[in-house]
Design an enzyme around this catalytic site. Structure first.
Site, short mmCIF file in Angstrom:
data_model
loop_
_atom_site.label_atom_id
_atom_site.label_comp_id
_atom_site.label_asym_id
_atom_site.label_seq_id
_atom_site.Cartn_x
_atom_site.Cartn_y
_atom_site.Cartn_z
N GLY A 283 0.80 -23.02 4.83
CA GLY A 283 2.24 -22.78 4.77
C GLY A 283 2.86 -22.62 6.13
N HIS B 115 7.80 3.35 3.56
CA HIS B 115 7.61 3.97 2.25
C HIS B 115 8.34 3.24 1.12
CE1 HIS B 115 11.64 5.76 1.95
NE2 HIS B 115 11.57 5.78 3.27
#
Ligand code: COA
Length: 227
Positions: free
Chosen positions: A66, A136
């Site tokens: 890719g 997070h």
């Protein structure tokens, strides 16, 4: 750890070989559909034959093809091979930091210096280049591509197949839609719809992605995992 065979022999494939070797894994070589490469040596490893050669080998597999002009090819090859999930390796360079509550899917590669801080979910067949920071509660869908130096704020989402160009900054809580592309160096402040190319600072619509692939065959990871 089983031996590894890498699908593709281009830049990302060779970088993945280096990461796997650094982690102590034996790499048998590459497979590639370009017949001119068969029997040649790339980064010190042989090109063993065409892609379909992997089906008969007793080795783990990772698909490393890719580029920004065709970043849907990884999904096409995984679909074509039809291998069971357990054949796919997860390759993490030893310098990668995976924080508590984070998960990384089969066939995914994390190159050197990448950090997942806490409760980050990364799907299957995701390509993550060096020095990426996922913070997070980020969610990264299967087949996504994250180029070097990208940073995602907390709770950001890259949906299936999305492409984040080198050095892009993605604001906390923002979603980049399926197979959308964010250009290198972009500052992404708003959600990017699926299948669109956005670039700049602040990032704005540039054009549509020319061709979008069909829905992926693997479950999306776009549901937070509980652990
Ligand atoms: C966004 C991107 C896909 C556009 O490529 P493209 O379709 O070939 O577009 P062009 O280069 O023809 O540029 C079209 C316009 O967008 C602008 N542009 C292109 N990329 C840009 C970027 N990253 N940030 C800001 N503007 C950008 C160009 O200046 C041009 O503007 P103009 O029409 O006013 O002159 C490409 O520039 C990009 O960022 N690819 C990601 C590369 C990458 O991260 N590679 C790392 C892995 S190897």
């Amino acid at each position: 750890m089983k031996d590894l065979v890498i699908v593709g022999a281009g830049g990302f494939a060779r970088e993945t070989a280096a990461a796997a070797l650094a982690g102590g894994r034996r790499v048998l070589g590459f497979v590639d559909d370009n017949p001119d490469l068969h029997g040649t040596v790339r980064s010190g490893l042989p090109v063993l034959g065409p892609v379909d050669h992997v089906t008969g080998l007793d080795a783990d597999v990772v698909v490393c093809v890719g580029n920004p002009r065709d970043y849907t090819v990884r999904q096409r090859i995984v679909e074509r091979l039809g291998l069971p999930t357990e054949r796919y390796a997860t390759v993490l360079h030893p310098s990668v930091s995976v924080g508590a509550g984070s998960t990384v899917g089969a066939g995914t590669v994390l190159l050197a210096g990448t950090v997942l801080t806490a409760d980050v979910t990364v799907g299957a067949h995701v390509a993550v280049m060096p020095q990426v920071v996922l913070t997070h509660d980020d969610l990264v869908g299967s087949y996504a591509t994250i180029a070097s130096g990208v940073r995602l704020g907390g709770g950001a989402v890259l949906e299936t197949g999305a492409y984040a160009g080198s050095g892009a900054l993605i604001r906390e809580g923002v979603t980049v839609g399926a197979w959308a592309l964010v250009g290198m160096g972009s500052v992404v402040l708003h959600d990017v719809p699926s299948g669109e190319v956005w670039a700049g600072s602040p990032a704005r619509f540039l054009k549509n992605v020319p061709t979008l692939p069909a829905a992926p065959p693997v479950p999306s990871v776009l549901e937070r995992q509980t652990s």
